[in-house]
Write an enzyme that holds these catalytic residues in place. Sequence first.
Site, short mmCIF file in Angstrom:
data_model
loop_
_atom_site.label_atom_id
_atom_site.label_comp_id
_atom_site.label_asym_id
_atom_site.label_seq_id
_atom_site.Cartn_x
_atom_site.Cartn_y
_atom_site.Cartn_z
N GLU A 72 -0.83 6.89 -4.51
CA GLU A 72 -1.66 7.25 -4.85
C GLU A 72 -1.93 8.31 -5.72
OE1 GLU A 72 -3.63 8.10 -0.79
OE2 GLU A 72 -5.25 8.85 -1.32
N GLU B 144 3.66 5.75 5.13
CA GLU B 144 4.09 7.02 3.84
C GLU B 144 5.10 7.87 3.81
OE1 GLU B 144 1.16 9.77 4.51
OE2 GLU B 144 -0.47 8.33 3.83
N LYS C 118 1.81 -0.13 6.15
CA LYS C 118 2.21 0.66 5.61
C LYS C 118 3.15 1.58 6.02
CE LYS C 118 -1.11 1.76 3.12
NZ LYS C 118 -1.14 3.82 3.09
N ASP D 265 -5.29 3.93 7.61
CA ASP D 265 -5.57 5.42 8.71
C ASP D 265 -6.71 5.67 8.15
OD1 ASP D 265 -4.49 6.26 6.34
OD2 ASP D 265 -3.16 7.32 7.52
#
Length: 254
Positions: free
Chosen positions: A172, A105, A103, A34
């Site tokens: 991340e 988050e 994917k 994204d």
Amino acid sequence: MKEKGERISMLTAYDYSMARILDEAGIDVLLVGDSASNVMAGHETTLPITLDQMIYHAQSVIRACQRCLVIVDLPFGSYQGNSKEALNSSIRIMKEAGAHGIKLEGGAEVVESIKRIVGAGVPVMGHLGLMPQSIYKFGTYSVRAKEEEEAESLLANARLLQDAGCFSIVLEKIPANLGKLVADELKIPIIGIGAGGQVDGQVLVMHDMLGITKNFSPRFLRRYLNLYDEIMGATKAYISDVKKRDFPNEKEQY
Ligand code: KIV
């Protein structure tokens, strides 16, 4: 690959032409991230990109790939509502783009959704640490989980994601020793972006590693090209050739 100790290479891609080169080069995984919201559409955050727009990018990437795994981000607002919404968005990505997995988050708050998506036969990659879709909750893009409490919570969430059925997790911008701890502790591959060298694979945003973006230089970024300057130079040369009537020449016309 994790069992064999072979590092996993992953890059983002958003369009056919670039994805074709990356796939032919031998990349293991392409992520239709994204981050398209930033590098393709020019938004400041990843929040504005829509599910329809992600599907468009994913379709272009999938058409280019002959061999690599293609994972697609569920965009902000397409899964946080409830697990049915998360499943429906995942199914659209799988059906309309032909992706190999999705994917998303988050930790404990998305476990129910992950179970439902995995239960429907869709491979799910998790994403912990710096989660750009929650930028307004955290307020900064600084390194995450430096303090013990947040590090423990990240490890606990990583375990939850593995138990819920995630086949891999992106970490991340966290300390390298925490990246190693999670990679050592979990069976599934951990892919890092700013999570140190001792995780199972690495991912970078393609525009950053090719040097198309100029004003983004986090410590974890290695630029392999300076495409910004290359493209600038080529464009200036073209403009100049057109202006001075040097292009096209005799051989470049019918
Ligand atoms: O959207 C994206 O590019 C990502 C990577 C930073 C992993 O999620």
